[in-house]
Motif scaffolding. Structure first.
Motif, PDB file in Angstrom:
ATOM      1  N   THR A   1      -4.971   8.175   3.691  1.00 18.08           N
ATOM      2  CA  THR A   1      -5.234   7.844   2.293  1.00 18.08           C
ATOM      3  C   THR A   1      -4.376   6.676   1.842  1.00 18.08           C
ATOM      4  OG1 THR A   1      -5.802  10.153   1.825  1.00 18.08           O
ATOM      5  CG2 THR A   1      -5.241   8.760  -0.054  1.00 18.08           C
ATOM      6  N   ARG A   2      -3.089   6.704   2.223  1.00 14.13           N
ATOM      7  CA  ARG A   2      -2.192   5.624   1.847  1.00 14.13           C
ATOM      8  C   ARG A   2      -2.619   4.312   2.523  1.00 14.13           C
ATOM      9  NH1 ARG A   2       3.967   7.159   2.523  1.00 14.13           N
ATOM     10  NH2 ARG A   2       4.074   5.014   1.653  1.00 14.13           N
ATOM     11  N   LYS A   3      -3.061   4.416   3.780  1.00  8.71           N
ATOM     12  CA  LYS A   3      -3.495   3.218   4.493  1.00  8.71           C
ATOM     13  C   LYS A   3      -4.755   2.639   3.848  1.00  8.71           C
ATOM     14  CE  LYS A   3      -4.545   1.464   9.102  1.00  8.71           C
ATOM     15  NZ  LYS A   3      -4.679   1.801  10.539  1.00  8.71           N
ATOM     16  N   ARG A   4      -5.688   3.524   3.469  1.00  5.39           N
ATOM     17  CA  ARG A   4      -6.932   3.061   2.832  1.00  5.39           C
ATOM     18  C   ARG A   4      -6.627   2.412   1.490  1.00  5.39           C
ATOM     19  NH1 ARG A   4     -11.722   7.282   2.399  1.00  5.39           N
ATOM     20  NH2 ARG A   4     -11.510   6.983   4.668  1.00  5.39           N
ATOM     21  N   ALA A   5      -5.662   2.981   0.754  1.00  8.69           N
ATOM     22  CA  ALA A   5      -5.299   2.405  -0.544  1.00  8.69           C
ATOM     23  C   ALA A   5      -4.718   1.015  -0.368  1.00  8.69           C
ATOM     24  CB  ALA A   5      -4.306   3.324  -1.241  1.00  8.69           C
ATOM     25  N   ARG A   6      -3.904   0.840   0.678  1.00  8.44           N
ATOM     26  CA  ARG A   6      -3.336  -0.480   0.933  1.00  8.44           C
ATOM     27  C   ARG A   6      -4.429  -1.493   1.286  1.00  8.44           C
ATOM     28  NH1 ARG A   6       1.872   1.032   4.735  1.00  8.44           N
ATOM     29  NH2 ARG A   6       3.096   2.102   3.096  1.00  8.44           N
ATOM     30  N   VAL A   7      -5.425  -1.061   2.074  1.00  8.78           N
ATOM     31  CA  VAL A   7      -6.524  -1.963   2.453  1.00  8.78           C
ATOM     32  C   VAL A   7      -7.321  -2.367   1.237  1.00  8.78           C
ATOM     33  CG1 VAL A   7      -8.688  -2.127   3.737  1.00  8.78           C
ATOM     34  CG2 VAL A   7      -6.680  -1.102   4.812  1.00  8.78           C
ATOM     35  N   VAL A   8      -7.594  -1.407   0.330  1.00  3.37           N
ATOM     36  CA  VAL A   8      -8.354  -1.708  -0.887  1.00  3.37           C
ATOM     37  C   VAL A   8      -7.600  -2.689  -1.756  1.00  3.37           C
ATOM     38  CG1 VAL A   8      -9.250  -0.719  -3.030  1.00  3.37           C
ATOM     39  CG2 VAL A   8      -9.616   0.465  -0.865  1.00  3.37           C
ATOM     40  N   ARG A   9      -6.261  -2.475  -1.919  1.00  2.00           N
ATOM     41  CA  ARG A   9      -5.478  -3.396  -2.751  1.00  2.00           C
ATOM     42  C   ARG A   9      -5.441  -4.793  -2.142  1.00  2.00           C
ATOM     43  NH1 ARG A   9      -1.914   1.106  -3.304  1.00  2.00           N
ATOM     44  NH2 ARG A   9      -0.557   0.212  -1.700  1.00  2.00           N
ATOM     45  N   TRP A  10      -5.424  -4.855  -0.810  1.00  3.60           N
ATOM     46  CA  TRP A  10      -5.413  -6.171  -0.150  1.00  3.60           C
ATOM     47  C   TRP A  10      -6.725  -6.914  -0.356  1.00  3.60           C
ATOM     48  CZ3 TRP A  10      -8.326  -7.972   4.065  1.00  3.60           C
ATOM     49  CH2 TRP A  10      -7.894  -9.213   4.598  1.00  3.60           C
ATOM     50  N   MET A  11      -7.817  -6.155  -0.271  1.00  2.00           N
ATOM     51  CA  MET A  11      -9.131  -6.766  -0.450  1.00  2.00           C
ATOM     52  C   MET A  11      -9.335  -7.230  -1.899  1.00  2.00           C
ATOM     53  SD  MET A  11     -11.546  -4.259   1.829  1.00  2.00           S
ATOM     54  CE  MET A  11     -13.001  -5.202   1.442  1.00  2.00           C
ATOM     55  N   LEU A  12      -8.779  -6.472  -2.864  1.00  2.00           N
ATOM     56  CA  LEU A  12      -8.956  -6.848  -4.276  1.00  2.00           C
ATOM     57  C   LEU A  12      -7.940  -7.880  -4.731  1.00  2.00           C
ATOM     58  CD1 LEU A  12      -9.619  -3.337  -5.850  1.00  2.00           C
ATOM     59  CD2 LEU A  12     -11.301  -5.102  -5.303  1.00  2.00           C
ATOM     60  N   GLY A  13      -6.861  -7.943  -3.997  1.00  4.33           N
ATOM     61  CA  GLY A  13      -5.802  -8.837  -4.431  1.00  4.33           C
ATOM     62  C   GLY A  13      -5.836 -10.191  -3.865  1.00  4.33           C
TER      63      GLY A  13
END
Length: 387
Positions: free
Chosen positions: A375-387
């Motif tokens: 979950t933490r890894k997926r959250a980091r990937v989402v923030r990277w894609m949006l950021g």
């Protein structure tokens, strides 16, 4: 130990002895009730299960009718009847299946004959520890036979006392005088000490009223000053390291052999009630066997277990040596022999038990940690894609 220490030791031993006698009198009814259960139920069952001969039955009854032994077991298990009865049952099976009655009695123990005793009326038994720590199988088997003879000797002393004086206190214990001459700390064999604590103490509990270590070096005094801090006070109160003069102050010269500062003959020339058939020095010179009749099984041979046997799984509920491979006789299920006790068997058993107890929770915890990590890894990937 000085004079004051001797008086303190004497007072402590007298107090322990009085407490022991009071416990015996207080729990006398419980001892007899336990003895009745042992004779009427357990012994009858064992006779049937092991198909004992009349001579073997008689020999077993001698032990179960020893009131002092029953009391010592009950006291050893803190007067909890169920625990004492289980221990008596186990020991009875061991005596009938494992105690080698044809083994030579050991000459390591030398008991002084009555009326020689300590000030509290207990027999004096000498032991050369350097000979015991040889740790040969024959020596250990012989020591078990000698201890059983010592038990019988205590019983005979009480029988003689009952015939002579009804109000005399029962003799429940003896005093060991352990000679450390020729023994260094480095030569102490931990295997024999482990064997003694595991095999001897549970089967002959409460027989030692006091232990006097003789002919010791200063290294033993230092070692004892450290070891006694790790032992219970009840055990420490029975162990002493007296000088020869201090020993004479406790036991009079008339109760000690000349080679220990007393007025008696040298120890090897004094009669030993544990070897009634012959004088002890003849036994040592000729190596002759003591007749088995004196041990209570006249003309009886020790039977070997059946050759037809089965293996009991290490972690079976029927395995008395849980965790270790065990072989049992088909005809006599009480006759079991465990294989070599390896550390890996112990570790495997502990691992299996741990997994049975905590395995499900461990899996759930692992899944939770894995899910949290993903979950933490997926959250980091989402923030990277949006950021």
């Amino acid at each position: 130990m000085n004079t004051n220490h001797i008086e303190t030791a004497r007072s402590a031993l007298e107090g322990n002895h009085k407490t022991l006698i009071d416990q015996y009198k207080t729990n006398f009814a419980d001892v007899h009730a336990l003895q009745s259960t042992l004779n009427d139920e357990i012994l009858a069952h064992v006779v049937h299960e092991l198909a004992l001969s009349d001579a073997e039955h008689t020999w077993a009854e001698e032990w179960t009718s020893d009131t002092a032994t029953i009391f010592r077991f009950l006291r050893h298990h803190r007067f909890i009847r169920s625990f004492a009865l289980e221990a008596l049952h186990t020991t009875l099976i061991w005596r009938l299946t494992a105690l080698r009655l044809l083994a030579l009695p050991s000459t390591l123990l030398h008991c002084l004959p009555p009326p020689i005793c300590d000030p509290l009326g207990r027999p004096l038994v000498f032991l050369r520890l350097s000979e015991l720590l040889i740790c040969e199988e024959g020596v250990m088997e012989g020591l078990l036979i000698s201890l059983d003879r010592l038990r019988v000797h205590l019983r005979e002393l009480n029988a003689d006392a009952d015939a002579e004086l009804a109000d005399r206190d029962i003799t429940l214990q003896c005093v060991f005088l352990v000679d450390l001459e020729g023994l260094s700390i480095q030569s102490v064999n931990l295997k024999i000490l482990t064997w003694f604590m595991k095999e001897v103490v549970p089967r002959y509990p409460g027989m030692l009223g006091a232990v006097f270590f003789l002919n010791y070096s200063w290294t033993y005094g230092v070692t004892w000053s450290v070891a006694k801090r790790l032992l219970p006070k009840s055990a420490v109160a029975r162990v002493f390291f007296p000088s020869r003069e201090e020993l004479l102050n406790y036991c009079s010269a008339s109760a000690l052999p000349s080679n220990y500062g007393g007025a008696l003959s040298p120890l090897h020339l004094i009669e030993d009630p544990l070897h009634p058939d012959e004088h002890i020095h003849r036994d040592r010179a000729s190596g002759s066997r003591v007749r088995r009749a004196s041990f209570g099984l006249r003309g009886t041979t020790h039977r070997e277990p059946s050759s037809v046997s089965i293996s009991i799984p290490p972690r079976s509920a029927l395995n008395p040596c849980f965790g270790y491979p065990t072989v049992a006789s088909l005809s006599r299920p009480h006759m079991v022999q465990h294989a070599r006790r390896r550390k890996r068997d112990l570790l495997l058993t502990l691992s299996v038990l741990w997994w049975k107890r905590w395995g499900t929770r461990a899996i759930l915890l692992f899944c939770f940690i894995l899910a949290a990590g993903l979950t933490r890894k997926r959250a980091r990937v989402v923030r990277w894609m949006l950021g």
